[in-house]
Design a protein around this motif. Sequence first.
Motif, mmCIF file in Angstrom:
data_model
loop_
_atom_site.group_PDB
_atom_site.id
_atom_site.type_symbol
_atom_site.label_atom_id
_atom_site.label_comp_id
_atom_site.label_asym_id
_atom_site.label_seq_id
_atom_site.Cartn_x
_atom_site.Cartn_y
_atom_site.Cartn_z
ATOM 1 N N ILE A 114 8.178 2.069 -9.607
ATOM 2 C CA ILE A 114 9.141 1.461 -8.692
ATOM 3 C C ILE A 114 8.454 0.399 -7.837
ATOM 4 O O ILE A 114 7.430 0.659 -7.210
ATOM 5 N N GLU A 156 9.235 -2.414 -4.749
ATOM 6 C CA GLU A 156 10.130 -2.897 -3.697
ATOM 7 C C GLU A 156 10.016 -4.417 -3.678
ATOM 8 O O GLU A 156 8.921 -4.963 -3.519
ATOM 9 N N THR A 194 19.377 -0.472 -5.051
ATOM 10 C CA THR A 194 18.909 -0.424 -3.672
ATOM 11 C C THR A 194 18.711 1.032 -3.276
ATOM 12 O O THR A 194 19.334 1.939 -3.839
ATOM 13 N N PHE A 245 13.501 2.664 0.910
ATOM 14 C CA PHE A 245 12.199 2.683 0.247
ATOM 15 C C PHE A 245 11.219 3.522 1.055
ATOM 16 O O PHE A 245 10.406 3.015 1.830
ATOM 17 N N GLU A 246 11.325 4.835 0.873
ATOM 18 C CA GLU A 246 10.377 5.762 1.501
ATOM 19 C C GLU A 246 10.050 6.847 0.486
ATOM 20 O O GLU A 246 10.822 7.109 -0.428
ATOM 21 N N LEU A 283 12.158 8.083 -2.936
ATOM 22 C CA LEU A 283 11.615 7.630 -4.224
ATOM 23 C C LEU A 283 11.274 8.815 -5.123
ATOM 24 O O LEU A 283 11.578 8.804 -6.325
ATOM 25 N N GLN A 311 16.726 -1.302 0.804
ATOM 26 C CA GLN A 311 15.789 -2.229 0.188
ATOM 27 C C GLN A 311 16.109 -2.343 -1.303
ATOM 28 O O GLN A 311 16.660 -1.426 -1.911
ATOM 29 N N ILE A 331 15.020 -2.463 -5.122
ATOM 30 C CA ILE A 331 13.913 -1.979 -5.952
ATOM 31 C C ILE A 331 14.141 -2.327 -7.425
ATOM 32 O O ILE A 331 15.273 -2.402 -7.896
#
Length: 139
Positions: A18, A20, A52, A55-56, A60, A117, A119
Amino acid sequence: MTVKSLSIQLSTNGNTDIHEITSQIAHAVSKSGLKTGTVTIFCPSSTSALTTIEFESGALNDLKRLFEEIIPQDHEYAHNARWHDGNGHSHIRASLLGPSLTIPFVEGELTLGTWQQVIYIDFDNKPRRRELILQLIGE
Protein backbone atom coordinates in the motif's frame (compact mmCIF):
# COMPACT_ATOMS: atom_id res chain seq x y z
CA MET A 1 -12.36 23.79 -19.91
CA THR A 2 -8.75 22.58 -19.88
CA VAL A 3 -7.50 18.98 -19.80
CA LYS A 4 -4.03 18.12 -18.51
CA SER A 5 -2.44 14.67 -18.21
CA LEU A 6 0.39 13.79 -15.83
CA SER A 7 1.78 10.63 -14.30
CA ILE A 8 3.13 9.28 -11.02
CA GLN A 9 5.86 6.63 -10.91
CA LEU A 10 5.91 3.99 -8.15
CA SER A 11 8.12 1.05 -7.26
CA THR A 12 6.10 -1.55 -5.40
CA ASN A 13 6.78 -4.77 -3.53
CA GLY A 14 3.53 -6.53 -4.48
CA ASN A 15 1.59 -8.71 -2.03
CA THR A 16 -0.90 -5.98 -1.01
CA ASP A 17 1.77 -3.27 -0.90
CA ILE A 18 0.00 0.00 0.00
CA HIS A 19 1.28 3.43 -1.06
CA GLU A 20 -0.19 6.70 0.20
CA ILE A 21 -0.22 9.05 -2.81
CA THR A 22 -2.33 12.01 -1.63
CA SER A 23 0.55 14.51 -1.58
CA GLN A 24 1.65 13.49 -5.08
CA ILE A 25 -1.86 14.08 -6.40
CA ALA A 26 -2.14 17.42 -4.56
CA HIS A 27 1.21 18.44 -6.05
CA ALA A 28 -0.04 17.54 -9.55
CA VAL A 29 -3.17 19.65 -9.02
CA SER A 30 -1.04 22.57 -7.83
CA LYS A 31 1.40 22.17 -10.71
CA SER A 32 -1.43 22.08 -13.27
CA GLY A 33 -2.41 25.69 -12.65
CA LEU A 34 -6.08 24.70 -12.57
CA LYS A 35 -8.16 26.07 -9.70
CA THR A 36 -11.44 24.13 -9.92
CA GLY A 37 -12.19 20.76 -11.49
CA THR A 38 -11.60 17.07 -11.05
CA VAL A 39 -8.58 14.82 -11.07
CA THR A 40 -8.96 11.23 -12.14
CA ILE A 41 -6.24 8.80 -11.11
CA PHE A 42 -6.03 5.62 -13.19
CA CYS A 43 -3.80 2.57 -12.79
CA PRO A 44 -3.31 0.71 -16.09
CA SER A 45 -2.99 -2.64 -14.36
CA SER A 46 -5.31 -5.55 -13.68
CA THR A 47 -3.57 -6.45 -10.40
CA SER A 48 -3.67 -3.11 -8.58
CA ALA A 49 -6.29 -0.62 -7.44
CA LEU A 50 -7.05 2.76 -5.88
CA THR A 51 -9.22 3.83 -2.97
CA THR A 52 -9.29 6.15 0.04
CA ILE A 53 -8.78 5.28 3.69
CA GLU A 54 -7.46 6.78 6.90
CA PHE A 55 -3.78 6.03 6.34
CA GLU A 56 -2.84 4.61 9.73
CA SER A 57 -1.41 1.22 10.63
CA GLY A 58 -4.57 -0.19 12.24
CA ALA A 59 -6.81 0.58 9.27
CA LEU A 60 -4.16 -0.64 6.82
CA ASN A 61 -3.69 -3.92 8.69
CA ASP A 62 -7.47 -4.39 8.83
CA LEU A 63 -7.72 -3.81 5.08
CA LYS A 64 -4.94 -6.30 4.33
CA ARG A 65 -6.56 -8.87 6.65
CA LEU A 66 -9.93 -8.36 4.96
CA PHE A 67 -8.49 -9.12 1.54
CA GLU A 68 -6.78 -12.26 2.84
CA GLU A 69 -10.04 -13.40 4.48
CA ILE A 70 -12.32 -12.87 1.49
CA ILE A 71 -9.82 -13.57 -1.33
CA PRO A 72 -7.05 -15.75 0.13
CA GLN A 73 -3.77 -15.97 -1.72
CA ASP A 74 -3.54 -19.77 -1.33
CA HIS A 75 -7.01 -20.52 -2.76
CA GLU A 76 -7.33 -22.35 -6.09
CA TYR A 77 -7.94 -19.91 -8.96
CA ALA A 78 -8.77 -20.87 -12.54
CA HIS A 79 -6.48 -18.04 -13.66
CA ASN A 80 -3.51 -19.77 -12.00
CA ALA A 81 -4.41 -23.09 -13.62
CA ARG A 82 -4.44 -21.43 -17.02
CA TRP A 83 -1.41 -19.12 -16.73
CA HIS A 84 0.62 -20.69 -13.87
CA ASP A 85 1.66 -17.25 -12.61
CA GLY A 86 0.21 -17.52 -9.10
CA ASN A 87 -1.54 -14.16 -9.13
CA GLY A 88 -5.18 -15.15 -9.59
CA HIS A 89 -6.00 -13.61 -6.21
CA SER A 90 -4.39 -10.34 -7.34
CA HIS A 91 -6.78 -9.92 -10.25
CA ILE A 92 -9.85 -10.63 -8.12
CA ARG A 93 -8.77 -8.29 -5.30
CA ALA A 94 -8.05 -5.47 -7.74
CA SER A 95 -11.40 -5.90 -9.46
CA LEU A 96 -13.24 -5.29 -6.18
CA LEU A 97 -11.76 -1.81 -5.73
CA GLY A 98 -11.28 -0.80 -9.36
CA PRO A 99 -8.56 0.92 -11.36
CA SER A 100 -9.59 4.56 -10.96
CA LEU A 101 -10.63 7.26 -8.52
CA THR A 102 -11.94 10.77 -9.23
CA ILE A 103 -11.56 13.63 -6.74
CA PRO A 104 -12.92 17.17 -7.11
CA PHE A 105 -10.66 20.10 -6.31
CA VAL A 106 -11.67 23.67 -5.42
CA GLU A 107 -9.33 26.66 -5.29
CA GLY A 108 -6.48 24.27 -6.13
CA GLU A 109 -7.13 22.02 -3.11
CA LEU A 110 -8.35 18.41 -3.10
CA THR A 111 -11.75 18.10 -1.41
CA LEU A 112 -10.83 15.09 0.72
CA GLY A 113 -12.12 14.65 4.26
CA THR A 114 -9.85 15.24 7.25
CA TRP A 115 -8.95 11.56 7.69
CA GLN A 116 -9.23 10.57 4.04
CA GLN A 117 -6.05 9.77 2.12
CA VAL A 118 -5.65 8.29 -1.36
CA ILE A 119 -3.94 4.92 -1.53
CA TYR A 120 -2.65 2.74 -4.33
CA ILE A 121 -2.55 -1.00 -3.60
CA ASP A 122 -0.42 -3.43 -5.61
CA PHE A 123 -1.90 -6.90 -5.19
CA ASP A 124 0.46 -8.68 -7.60
CA ASN A 125 2.76 -11.38 -6.25
CA LYS A 126 6.05 -9.70 -7.16
CA PRO A 127 7.66 -6.25 -7.17
CA ARG A 128 6.67 -3.98 -10.02
CA ARG A 129 7.43 -0.60 -11.51
CA ARG A 130 4.05 1.14 -11.88
CA GLU A 131 2.86 4.29 -13.58
CA LEU A 132 -0.37 5.98 -12.55
CA ILE A 133 -2.06 8.30 -15.03
CA LEU A 134 -3.60 11.52 -13.73
CA GLN A 135 -6.02 13.43 -15.88
CA LEU A 136 -7.14 16.84 -14.66
CA ILE A 137 -10.16 18.61 -16.09
CA GLY A 138 -11.02 22.12 -15.00
CA GLU A 139 -10.36 25.79 -15.24
